[in-house]
Design an enzyme around this catalytic site. Structure first.
Site, PDB file in Angstrom:
ATOM      1  N   ASP A  94       0.884  -1.001  -0.169  1.00 41.41           N
ATOM      2  CA  ASP A  94       0.059   0.057   0.166  1.00 41.41           C
ATOM      3  C   ASP A  94       0.918   1.101   0.074  1.00 41.41           C
ATOM      4  OD1 ASP A  94      -2.192  -1.701   0.134  1.00 41.41           O
ATOM      5  OD2 ASP A  94      -2.508  -1.494   2.290  1.00 41.41           O
ATOM      6  N   HIS A 136      -2.620   8.918   6.693  1.00 35.62           N
ATOM      7  CA  HIS A 136      -1.899   7.728   7.158  1.00 35.62           C
ATOM      8  C   HIS A 136      -0.205   8.184   7.295  1.00 35.62           C
ATOM      9  CE1 HIS A 136      -5.368   5.424   7.424  1.00 35.62           C
ATOM     10  NE2 HIS A 136      -5.213   5.227   6.092  1.00 35.62           N
ATOM     11  N   GLY A 144      -0.756   3.208   3.767  1.00 38.57           N
ATOM     12  CA  GLY A 144      -1.845   3.353   3.330  1.00 38.57           C
ATOM     13  C   GLY A 144      -1.861   4.238   2.111  1.00 38.57           C
ATOM     14  N   ASP A 171     -13.470   9.322   6.307  1.00 32.26           N
ATOM     15  CA  ASP A 171     -12.843   8.360   5.487  1.00 32.26           C
ATOM     16  C   ASP A 171     -13.078   7.110   6.262  1.00 32.26           C
ATOM     17  OD1 ASP A 171     -10.334   8.331   3.056  1.00 32.26           O
ATOM     18  OD2 ASP A 171     -10.567   6.461   4.450  1.00 32.26           O
ATOM     19  N   HIS A 173     -11.124   4.800   6.663  1.00 32.80           N
ATOM     20  CA  HIS A 173      -9.938   4.329   7.550  1.00 32.80           C
ATOM     21  C   HIS A 173      -9.907   5.361   8.664  1.00 32.80           C
ATOM     22  CE1 HIS A 173      -9.503   2.420   3.600  1.00 32.80           C
ATOM     23  NE2 HIS A 173      -8.949   1.544   4.325  1.00 32.80           N
ATOM     24  N   ASP A 260     -14.626   6.345   0.424  1.00 31.37           N
ATOM     25  CA  ASP A 260     -14.471   4.800   0.686  1.00 31.37           C
ATOM     26  C   ASP A 260     -15.234   4.046   1.610  1.00 31.37           C
ATOM     27  OD1 ASP A 260     -12.984   5.993   2.548  1.00 31.37           O
ATOM     28  OD2 ASP A 260     -11.083   4.803   2.301  1.00 31.37           O
ATOM     29  N   TYR A 299     -12.133   3.945  -3.569  1.00 39.31           N
ATOM     30  CA  TYR A 299     -11.595   3.239  -4.672  1.00 39.31           C
ATOM     31  C   TYR A 299     -12.671   2.583  -5.669  1.00 39.31           C
ATOM     32  CZ  TYR A 299      -8.229   4.292  -1.306  1.00 39.31           C
ATOM     33  OH  TYR A 299      -7.374   4.785  -0.123  1.00 39.31           O
TER      34      TYR A 299
HETATM   35 ZN   LIG Z   1      -9.633   5.523   3.525  1.00 39.97          ZN
END
Ligand SMILES: [Zn+2]
Length: 400
Positions: A94, A136, A144, A171, A173, A260, A299
């Site tokens: 990633d 990240h 990420g 997000d 994440h 996402d 994505y």
């Molecule tokens: Zn994300």
């Protein structure tokens, strides 16, 4: 229609920078969103202008990143991946190493800094910087798809200008790099609503991580169970995030609007429709604070583009979908599933999904109310108490 002034960060120089073709992170999402907005007449007109990004100087990146990390990024961009670079997370699945790596990071950072300056200078009320949102990245570690943490740099810039900042990350994440940057500070209230670390990278972001030292109570994580649907997401936002935003009373908002979270994203397990983002943006706009909107993840390219375009349209104060029966300037929508406009159809929620999500989410919300609210003078129902703090500027009506 509203008289809100919007700016969209865009530079043709960024179009030529890209991640490796097999990487799920697609840099063309910003250009596609721009095209969509222009075809709707929602960009490039009075009050909705484009603003050029710039390439940030290495010196500016040093506000968050270390010298040896920037040196490693530079070497990796030139094809020289060292053992030290590997230890800094470069070259992972990633975090691929590619030619444009540092250039992309510098442009993304420059875009975020430019967006911050536009807001600080009062040139716009809302700035979309969809190239950015690399939450990240740590001072000396990539993760990420993130190398340079543009959103931390933007928050730092606003704090340096004397602003009280609320960073909201929606997000899918957890915004771990931003959390780490401000974990012991109170000048930035960091709030992250994300898929639970039990099922998704970066595997952390629990509700019990609430900051430390002067930052105690100023780091807020709302883990969302896999399968979280629109109403559950908004319930969590209204129960915890909105009262905290009101109580904190930021001068400025930085929002990481990763798409996402949408059902159908190939990397995550949340089940939102973009209708949730309309409601989210409407609530945030209601705070009447300058707002920087960074792009982040997403994505499924077409869903991401529609989600961002819809969020922009919400900021424009326009509600209705245009008549798309004839396509867009002769080009039909890429999505064959739904050609009815920018909004998703309402997603049905199964009883099993409700059961799986609701109980776990409620437990997290109760924990947050118990651990975090007292630091902001909030009672259990999210109403402002006596001390400390109380309702911030623009806070007015407490929410039950
Ligand atoms: Zn994300």
């Amino acid at each position: 229609m509203s008289d809100r002034r919007l700016a969209f960060i865009y530079s043709p120089e960024m179009e030529v920078l890209s991640y490796p073709p097999d990487c799920p992170f697609k840099t063309q999402r910003t250009g596609l969103t721009r095209q969509r907005l222009r075809s709707f007449g929602l960009l490039g007109c009075e009050g909705r202008r484009e603003v050029a990004a710039r390439e940030a100087a290495l010196e500016e990146l040093r506000a968050f990143h270390t010298d040896r990390y920037l040196e490693a990024l530079d070497r990796a961009s030139r094809g020289d991946l060292t053992v030290e670079g590997l230890h800094m997370g470069l070259g992972g699945e990633d975090t691929p190493v590619f030619k444009d790596l540092l250039a992309y990071g510098r442009w993304a950072a420059g875009g975020a800094l430019r967006a911050s300056d536009v807001l600080l200078g009062g040139e716009a009320d809302v700035v979309f910087d969809l190239w950015g949102g690399f939450h990240h990245a740590f001072p000396e570690h990539a993760g990420g798809f993130c190398y340079v943490n543009d959103v931390v740099l933007a928050c730092q810039r606003c704090v340096a200008a004397g602003r009280r900042v609320a960073y909201l990350d929606v997000d899918a994440h957890h915004g771990d790099g931003v959390q780490a940057a401000f974990y012991d500070r109170s000048e930035v209230l960091t709030l992250s609503m994300h898929e639970s670390g039990k099922t998704l990278y970066p595997w952390g972001g629990a509700e019990t991580e609430i900051g430390e030292g002067r930052g105690l109570g100023h780091n807020v994580n709302v883990p969302l169970p896999a399968g979280t649907y629109d109403d559950a997401f908004l319930r969590a936002f209204d129960r915890v995030v909105m009262p905290l935003l009101r109580a904190y009373g930021p001068d400025l908002l930085v929002v990481e609007l990763g798409m996402d979270t949408l059902a159908g994203d190939p990397l995550t397990h949340l089940m939102l429709s973009n209708n949730a983002h309309v409601d989210l943006m409407t609530r945030l706009l209601g705070l009447s604070r300058p707002m920087l909107v960074a792009g982040g993840g997403g994505y499924h390219v077409e869903n991401t583009v529609r989600g961002w375009a819809l969020a922009w349209r919400t900021c424009c104060g326009e509600e209705e979908d245009h008549d798309l029966s004839l396509g867009l300037g002769g080009v039909m929508l890429g999505s064959t599933e739904w050609a009815g406009g920018l909004r998703d159809p309402v997603r049905p929620v199964t009883p099993e999904q409700r059961r799986a999500v609701d109980a776990e989410l409620e437990t997290s919300l109760e924990t947050l109310v118990r651990l975090v609210f007292p630091h902001h003078g909030l009672g259990e129902a999210g109403q402002a108490g006596k001390a400390p703090g109380g309702a911030g500027p623009g806070g007015a009506a407490p929410k039950g």
